[in-house]
Design a protein around this motif. Structure first.
Motif, PDB file in Angstrom:
ATOM      1  N   PHE A 201       0.818  -1.212   0.000  1.00 30.87           N
ATOM      2  CA  PHE A 201       0.000   0.000   0.000  1.00 30.87           C
ATOM      3  C   PHE A 201       0.855   1.267   0.000  1.00 30.87           C
ATOM      4  N   ALA A 202       2.139   1.115   0.293  1.00 31.87           N
ATOM      5  CA  ALA A 202       3.064   2.257   0.186  1.00 31.87           C
ATOM      6  C   ALA A 202       3.639   2.368  -1.222  1.00 31.87           C
ATOM      7  N   ARG A 203       3.215   1.502  -2.127  1.00 33.48           N
ATOM      8  CA  ARG A 203       3.721   1.505  -3.503  1.00 33.48           C
ATOM      9  C   ARG A 203       2.620   1.732  -4.550  1.00 33.48           C
ATOM     10  N   VAL A 204       1.419   1.202  -4.293  1.00 36.22           N
ATOM     11  CA  VAL A 204       0.384   1.235  -5.329  1.00 36.22           C
ATOM     12  C   VAL A 204      -0.138   2.653  -5.550  1.00 36.22           C
TER      13      VAL A 204
ATOM     14  N   ASP B 203      -2.023   7.290  -1.160  1.00 39.16           N
ATOM     15  CA  ASP B 203      -2.015   7.398   0.301  1.00 39.16           C
ATOM     16  C   ASP B 203      -3.238   8.139   0.826  1.00 39.16           C
ATOM     17  N   GLY B 204      -4.376   7.888   0.192  1.00 40.20           N
ATOM     18  CA  GLY B 204      -5.625   8.452   0.672  1.00 40.20           C
ATOM     19  C   GLY B 204      -5.889   9.884   0.262  1.00 40.20           C
TER      20      GLY B 204
ATOM     21  N   ARG C  52       6.866   4.813  -1.182  1.00 38.75           N
ATOM     22  CA  ARG C  52       6.787   6.084  -0.490  1.00 38.75           C
ATOM     23  C   ARG C  52       7.043   5.890   1.000  1.00 38.75           C
ATOM     24  N   GLU C  53       7.715   6.847   1.620  1.00 36.49           N
ATOM     25  CA  GLU C  53       7.928   6.798   3.059  1.00 36.49           C
ATOM     26  C   GLU C  53       6.759   7.481   3.746  1.00 36.49           C
TER      27      GLU C  53
END
Length: 289
Positions: free
Chosen positions: A159-162, A201-202, A287-288
């Motif tokens: 979920f930090a990539r899609v 990220d929402g 993403r961080e």
């Protein structure tokens, strides 16, 4: 073998056959349109909902899944002897559903201190098959014997990539939602101006506005090619099947291989974009947070 359950909500947009194949349980959102109440996946298909939006001048409103619905589900699992529950939710910043799940988890353990059932809740920070697809992979990993901790770590990494990029070919629903002023939306429709926006990220952000339907396709393809990790699979989501062939062909020509699958976008996306929308799901750089 331990007994586990994978649970999600109907905004995942997984076709029922895929959900059944991967043993994924789905709680369904309720919505209202033109004074009538409906339950997603029960009272209409995604295709039927798109058609409902084309015919109405009303604005759909979606209800969150309540704390008590989650509590009932957790208690049902406990009675069945389930040891581990993995719930993956719709974007937590866009819906109170995620926080309701957390409240239900706390209430369950308070009311059932004797229960050893573990409940893990993961925020997808997204919508539609962006997390639906990852649920299938998570279910496969659990079935293969991987620990719940490792699967939760996998999901958080994914979920930090899609990324999800979307466009709308009509601004009618967007105008009524208030996200674009009525004057701007009417002018946009008259001039053929189409927004291209991302959901990462929402957070939804308009990244480009183009004029003319042909330019929309080019801009969408260029965006995907620029941000996609080469060689990774991608998926197309539509609210109207007429867009499938041209998007699949254009993306394959640009990227070098076809989409892994094409899905129909459900009410969570369609209620905000309208019935003439296209989205592309792909893997970008991590993403961080």
């Amino acid at each position: 073998m331990r007994k586990y359950v994978v649970l999600t909500d109907s905004a995942c947009d997984l076709p029922q056959d895929m959900a059944d194949q991967h043993h994924i349980d789905i709680l369904c959102f309720k919505l209202a349109l033109d004074g009538e109440g409906y339950t997603e996946r029960v009272d209409f298909t995604p295709e039927q909902f798109s058609e409902m939006l084309r015919k109405t001048d009303g604005m759909p409103t979606t209800s969150q899944i309540t704390q008590y619905e989650f509590l009932d589900k957790f208690e049902e699992y406990a009675r069945e002897g389930v040891q581990e529950v993995l719930y993956v939710s719709i974007n937590g910043t866009g819906s109170s559903t995620n926080s309701n799940a957390h409240a239900a988890k706390a209430q369950f353990h308070e009311e059932h201190p004797e229960s050893a059932m573990r409940i893990e809740i993961v925020d997808s920070h997204s919508y539609s098959v962006t997390y639906g697809i990852e649920l299938c992979a998570a279910s496969e990993k659990l079935a293969a014997g991987e620990s719940l901790d490792s699967v939760v770590a996998y999901l958080n990494d994914r979920f930090a990539r899609v990324e999800l990029v979307l466009t709308a070919y009509t601004l009618k629903v967007i105008r009524r939602s208030g996200r674009v002023s009525a004057a701007a939306a009417i002018a946009g429709d008259l001039l053929g101006i189409r927004p291209i926006f991302t959901l990462i990220d929402g957070v939804s952000q308009v990244v480009k506005k183009v004029r003319g339907d042909k330019q929309v396709l080019t801009a969408m393809v260029n965006h995907c090619k620029t941000r996609m990790v080469p060689g990774t699979p991608y998926y197309i989501g539509v609210t109207n099947h007429k867009y499938e062939e041209e998007y699949a062909a254009a993306l394959e020509k640009s990227i070098g291989y076809p989409p892994k699958d094409i899905f129909h976008l459900g009410s969570a996306v369609c209620s905000n974009t309208g019935p003439e929308a296209v989205g592309v799901l792909f893997e970008g750089a991590k993403r961080e947070r």
